[in-house]
Design a protein around this motif. Sequence first.
Motif, PDB file in Angstrom:
ATOM      1  N   ILE A  24       0.867  -1.185   0.000  1.00 25.74           N
ATOM      2  CA  ILE A  24       0.000   0.000   0.000  1.00 25.74           C
ATOM      3  C   ILE A  24       0.898   1.227   0.000  1.00 25.74           C
ATOM      4  N   ASN A  25       0.677   2.120  -0.945  1.00 25.50           N
ATOM      5  CA  ASN A  25       1.575   3.258  -1.137  1.00 25.50           C
ATOM      6  C   ASN A  25       0.951   4.572  -0.678  1.00 25.50           C
ATOM      7  N   TYR A  26       0.245   4.494   0.436  1.00 20.57           N
ATOM      8  CA  TYR A  26      -0.388   5.675   1.016  1.00 20.57           C
ATOM      9  C   TYR A  26      -0.131   5.729   2.517  1.00 20.57           C
ATOM     10  N   PHE A  27       0.014   6.954   2.997  1.00 21.70           N
ATOM     11  CA  PHE A  27       0.078   7.225   4.429  1.00 21.70           C
ATOM     12  C   PHE A  27      -1.287   7.721   4.893  1.00 21.70           C
ATOM     13  N   TYR A  28      -1.521   7.583   6.190  1.00 24.61           N
ATOM     14  CA  TYR A  28      -2.692   8.211   6.802  1.00 24.61           C
ATOM     15  C   TYR A  28      -2.214   9.529   7.394  1.00 24.61           C
ATOM     16  N   LEU A  29      -2.917  10.612   7.018  1.00 23.73           N
ATOM     17  CA  LEU A  29      -2.434  11.963   7.310  1.00 23.73           C
ATOM     18  C   LEU A  29      -3.431  12.743   8.154  1.00 23.73           C
ATOM     19  N   LYS A  30      -2.955  13.227   9.288  1.00 20.23           N
ATOM     20  CA  LYS A  30      -3.680  14.211  10.098  1.00 20.23           C
ATOM     21  C   LYS A  30      -2.640  15.151  10.680  1.00 20.23           C
ATOM     22  N   ASP A  31      -3.078  16.204  11.356  1.00 19.32           N
ATOM     23  CA  ASP A  31      -2.116  17.103  11.989  1.00 19.32           C
ATOM     24  C   ASP A  31      -1.246  16.317  12.961  1.00 19.32           C
ATOM     25  N   LEU A  75       0.519  13.748  12.300  1.00 17.20           N
ATOM     26  CA  LEU A  75       0.565  12.315  12.010  1.00 17.20           C
ATOM     27  C   LEU A  75       0.663  12.086  10.505  1.00 17.20           C
ATOM     28  N   ARG A  76       1.655  11.323  10.085  1.00 15.82           N
ATOM     29  CA  ARG A  76       1.732  10.780   8.724  1.00 15.82           C
ATOM     30  C   ARG A  76       2.409   9.421   8.833  1.00 15.82           C
ATOM     31  N   GLU A  77       1.584   8.380   8.868  1.00 21.80           N
ATOM     32  CA  GLU A  77       2.090   7.025   9.064  1.00 21.80           C
ATOM     33  C   GLU A  77       1.531   6.089   7.994  1.00 21.80           C
ATOM     34  N   ARG A  78       2.280   5.045   7.700  1.00 21.35           N
ATOM     35  CA  ARG A  78       1.912   4.104   6.654  1.00 21.35           C
ATOM     36  C   ARG A  78       0.621   3.346   6.990  1.00 21.35           C
ATOM     37  N   ILE A  79      -0.144   3.064   5.944  1.00 20.70           N
ATOM     38  CA  ILE A  79      -1.319   2.201   6.062  1.00 20.70           C
ATOM     39  C   ILE A  79      -0.874   0.785   5.706  1.00 20.70           C
ATOM     40  N   ILE A  80      -1.184  -0.164   6.577  1.00 21.26           N
ATOM     41  CA  ILE A  80      -0.757  -1.560   6.413  1.00 21.26           C
ATOM     42  C   ILE A  80      -1.989  -2.450   6.437  1.00 21.26           C
ATOM     43  N   GLU A  81      -2.054  -3.415   5.522  1.00 25.46           N
ATOM     44  CA  GLU A  81      -3.182  -4.347   5.473  1.00 25.46           C
ATOM     45  C   GLU A  81      -2.761  -5.702   6.028  1.00 25.46           C
ATOM     46  N   LYS A  82      -3.619  -6.262   6.885  1.00 20.51           N
ATOM     47  CA  LYS A  82      -3.373  -7.598   7.433  1.00 20.51           C
ATOM     48  C   LYS A  82      -4.712  -8.261   7.735  1.00 20.51           C
ATOM     49  N   ASP A  83      -4.931  -9.416   7.127  1.00 17.52           N
ATOM     50  CA  ASP A  83      -6.156 -10.200   7.360  1.00 17.52           C
ATOM     51  C   ASP A  83      -7.407  -9.371   7.107  1.00 17.52           C
ATOM     52  N   ASP A  84      -7.423  -8.666   5.981  1.00 16.29           N
ATOM     53  CA  ASP A  84      -8.586  -7.873   5.561  1.00 16.29           C
ATOM     54  C   ASP A  84      -8.890  -6.705   6.492  1.00 16.29           C
ATOM     55  N   HIS A  85      -7.965  -6.345   7.333  1.00 17.47           N
ATOM     56  CA  HIS A  85      -8.090  -5.139   8.142  1.00 17.47           C
ATOM     57  C   HIS A  85      -6.901  -4.218   7.836  1.00 17.47           C
ATOM     58  N   PHE A  86      -7.130  -2.939   8.033  1.00 17.03           N
ATOM     59  CA  PHE A  86      -6.123  -1.940   7.688  1.00 17.03           C
ATOM     60  C   PHE A  86      -5.715  -1.190   8.941  1.00 17.03           C
ATOM     61  N   PHE A  87      -4.411  -1.104   9.156  1.00 18.25           N
ATOM     62  CA  PHE A  87      -3.860  -0.505  10.366  1.00 18.25           C
ATOM     63  C   PHE A  87      -2.989   0.701   9.999  1.00 18.25           C
ATOM     64  N   VAL A  88      -3.020   1.710  10.840  1.00 15.63           N
ATOM     65  CA  VAL A  88      -2.119   2.845  10.684  1.00 15.63           C
ATOM     66  C   VAL A  88      -0.910   2.592  11.571  1.00 15.63           C
ATOM     67  N   ASN A  89       0.235   2.466  10.951  1.00 15.88           N
ATOM     68  CA  ASN A  89       1.471   2.099  11.644  1.00 15.88           C
ATOM     69  C   ASN A  89       1.768   3.034  12.820  1.00 15.88           C
ATOM     70  N   GLU A  90       2.252   2.449  13.916  1.00 12.61           N
ATOM     71  CA  GLU A  90       2.661   3.207  15.103  1.00 12.61           C
ATOM     72  C   GLU A  90       1.493   3.927  15.789  1.00 12.61           C
TER      73      GLU A  90
END
Length: 535
Positions: A279-286, A288-303
């Motif tokens: 996945i070549n996108y980060f999740y971005l908020k003030d 916060l800019r962390e990688r989006i990771i997929e595992k077992d059909d769920h998506f996690f924001v790293n750290e």
Amino acid sequence: MDIDCIPFTKTGYFSKLICDYLDEKKTLHPFYNRFFHLKDFKGQLEEKATHFPLAHREVLYDALQRQYRDTKTSKKTKDHLRQLKEPITFTAVTGHQLNLFTGPLYFLYKIISTINLTQELKTAYPKFNFVPVYWMATEDHDFDEINYFNFKGKKLQWNKEVKGAVGRLATEGLQEVYDALANEIGPGKNAEALKSLFRKAYLEHDTLTEATRYLANELFGGYGLVILDGDDAALKRLLVPYAKRDLLENLAFSMVSETIAALDGLPEKYGIQVNPREINYFYLKDGLRERIIEKDDHFFVNETNLQFSKEALLTELETHPERFSPNVIARPLYQEVILPNLCYIGGGGEIAYWLELKAMFDAMQVPFPILLLRNSALLISKKQQKKLGKLNLSVEDLFLEQHAYINKKIREISNIDIDFSPQKQHLEKQFEALYELAEKTDPSFLGAVKAQEVKQKNGLDKLEKRLLKAQKRKLADHVERMTDLQNQLFPNQSLQERNQNFAEVYLELGTELIPTLVKSLKPLQTEFMILKYGK
């Protein structure tokens, strides 16, 4: 300004991949769409015209109007903004980080290459409009890469604890950098102009994005430069269909991985510039800019503790597209989706990773832009030109590694010959006779003869090095002046443009700096430029 050129291949500072690309090597043809010959822009124009919806122009125009709301804009930039709504208008783009006070000199070269290219395109294709665009990398989060600039050998640094996208950073703490610059810069009209430029950009704007827009607009607004911030909800909405394919199908990962394998399979073994992620996108908020990771059909924001089901992630993407920040693989696609773009102008490293992306663009059905290596230049003052003459140095000498540079010149200026090549050749002829003798008498002695040859050649090498070292001591003053000049023009034994800030040259040339560079740099000229300035 006097101009000389040398081939990129002779500088020693550009990769084989880039040199082969500039030579249009056939093995690289599958990795790009069209080369940057002026005639080939016709096909690029036609392709982009059929793949860029009018609705995208409306979104782009509205976004830029919002972004420029508080910026004093030149007539030429206003005209360019208006023209972007028209189907006959296209862009040439360069992108760069929000380096403090522009960072190294090549920031100027990138933008000027882009401006000059649009002018050449207008001459070649007068029925169309061409707009130079600077894409601010506002969503990058590597603060340590952009929080300083070098001035007269000193690193002026913004010390701050930060997280998240750098464009959103408040400019608090930059008074200290301004004070350090003011302390170093000295008196004079040009020094005052630089201090004013820094002060108005960074002390009178609230965020790094606003400060960088002001700075770039002050330097290049008169040439019609359009400055774009991709951290924009309306622009991100145009990216949603493509982001879905990355998130759910890992399309970019598979396509870029195949391209990397193809590049790696070439005989030249160029090496890989960047690797894709699933996945070549980060999740971005003030903050916060962390990688989006997929595992077992769920998506996690790293750290973080943030996680989404597939349905929740798609809802988040549709509702808040501004929270999805493309990485180095996806950002070029984002650029080409929202701009009527023909050409990307970048440095060697950028062109190298763009060459990994064509298959992804094809799969996403987005035209792949023409790739143009930005101008590179070495600026040499009148004083430095005089030193070159006194030391009997050529500009080409300066591009050598320092050890080779000194040895070459010591051999040239010594009153004795410090080249033992004739002795080595004589030795080789003597040993040829010994090899023949050993073969005729006892071939088992061939190894002993070879060992003796190597020993005697090594002895000559050691004698040559000792003699060279002795001459260096004898000519120490000359060596010191040579080394000092090379260190001035190649700080940290690297290209000047990668280290020195524009402020040092501005102190000498003032407001003539930008016009002089605009007049001198030729974007379609595939050679390294030597620009000699001063009276």
